[in-house]
Design an enzyme around this catalytic site. Sequence first.
Site, PDB file in Angstrom:
ATOM      1  CG  HIS A  69      -6.548   5.904   4.710  1.00  0.00           C
ATOM      2  ND1 HIS A  69      -6.862   5.243   3.554  1.00  0.00           N
ATOM      3  CD2 HIS A  69      -7.728   6.210   5.301  1.00  0.00           C
ATOM      4  CE1 HIS A  69      -8.183   5.162   3.443  1.00  0.00           C
ATOM      5  NE2 HIS A  69      -8.725   5.755   4.486  1.00  0.00           N
ATOM      6  CG  ASP A 105      -4.525   1.494   5.193  1.00  0.00           C
ATOM      7  OD1 ASP A 105      -4.952   1.450   6.365  1.00  0.00           O
ATOM      8  OD2 ASP A 105      -4.729   2.450   4.428  1.00  0.00           O
ATOM      9  CG  HIS A 160      -1.698  11.169   4.063  1.00  0.00           C
ATOM     10  ND1 HIS A 160      -1.001  12.212   4.621  1.00  0.00           N
ATOM     11  CD2 HIS A 160      -1.838  11.470   2.739  1.00  0.00           C
ATOM     12  CE1 HIS A 160      -0.724  13.113   3.694  1.00  0.00           C
ATOM     13  NE2 HIS A 160      -1.225  12.691   2.534  1.00  0.00           N
ATOM     14  CG  ASP A 181      -1.907   1.179   1.170  1.00  0.00           C
ATOM     15  OD1 ASP A 181      -2.617   1.317   0.157  1.00  0.00           O
ATOM     16  OD2 ASP A 181      -1.961   1.971   2.132  1.00  0.00           O
ATOM     17  CD  GLU A 207      -2.053   6.289   2.846  1.00  0.00           C
ATOM     18  OE1 GLU A 207      -2.674   7.226   2.290  1.00  0.00           O
ATOM     19  OE2 GLU A 207      -2.595   5.231   3.191  1.00  0.00           O
TER      20      GLU A 207
END
Length: 245
Positions: free
Chosen positions: A152, A157, A57, A7, A9
């Site tokens: 997040h 995640d 985030h 994942d 950001e």
Amino acid sequence: MRQLILDTETTGLNARTGDRIIEIGCVELVNRRLTGNNLHLYVNPERDSDPGALAVHGLTTEFLRDKPKFTEIAAQLRDFISGAELIIHNAPFDVGFLDMEFALLGLPKVSTMCAGVIDSLAQAKQMFPGKRNSLDALCDRFGISNAHRTLHGALLDSELLAEVYLAMTRGQESLVIDMLGDQPAQGTTGTPRIALDDLDLTVIAASADELTAHEAVLSDLDRAIKGTSVWRTEPAPAESDTLAA
């Protein structure tokens, strides 16, 4: 098989207009088991995050200012994902950003480094058509606690998605893998293994009444969703195939 739940950001939603990666999280699975060999990196994007992204985030420009730039972590990331199968929720988004970052350094695309990419969002949409299939929604559906997820985060995640992916794909194949486990080293005494290829399994065909009842259930599902249920996507076996079984 080595798989990585990945994942990212980012500063915004569009890599083509200058948005950059600010965090990368990878959780390693080997033969469907968490190894603890994870990768977590913060990246200085050399720009501010869009207000909408920052609200998601929470990684401020000040926090990221002293973090390494992507060029400084590119080799480490490339070595870590090399040869692995990547599992990503909404894969085109993350892969698009990674490809852009690598391209800025003259490096090849992610697809040339890894063994393949699985989009868990696309899988979830096939399994649960018409349902919400965000990570939060899937956690709720599979009973996975995400109470600690207020913002997040790439590693958090990834950890949640690893649990979701294992739950989504816990079928016959994973059952066999879990039963067999790791093979014992040569010269050691291990639990006796089953030679699956030698098993002579009896196939019991459904009766006419069972087929009729099954068809009624599918028809009820079709009416409930006002369409065609996913259970009708595979053609029914031919009569000759049923008799042969």
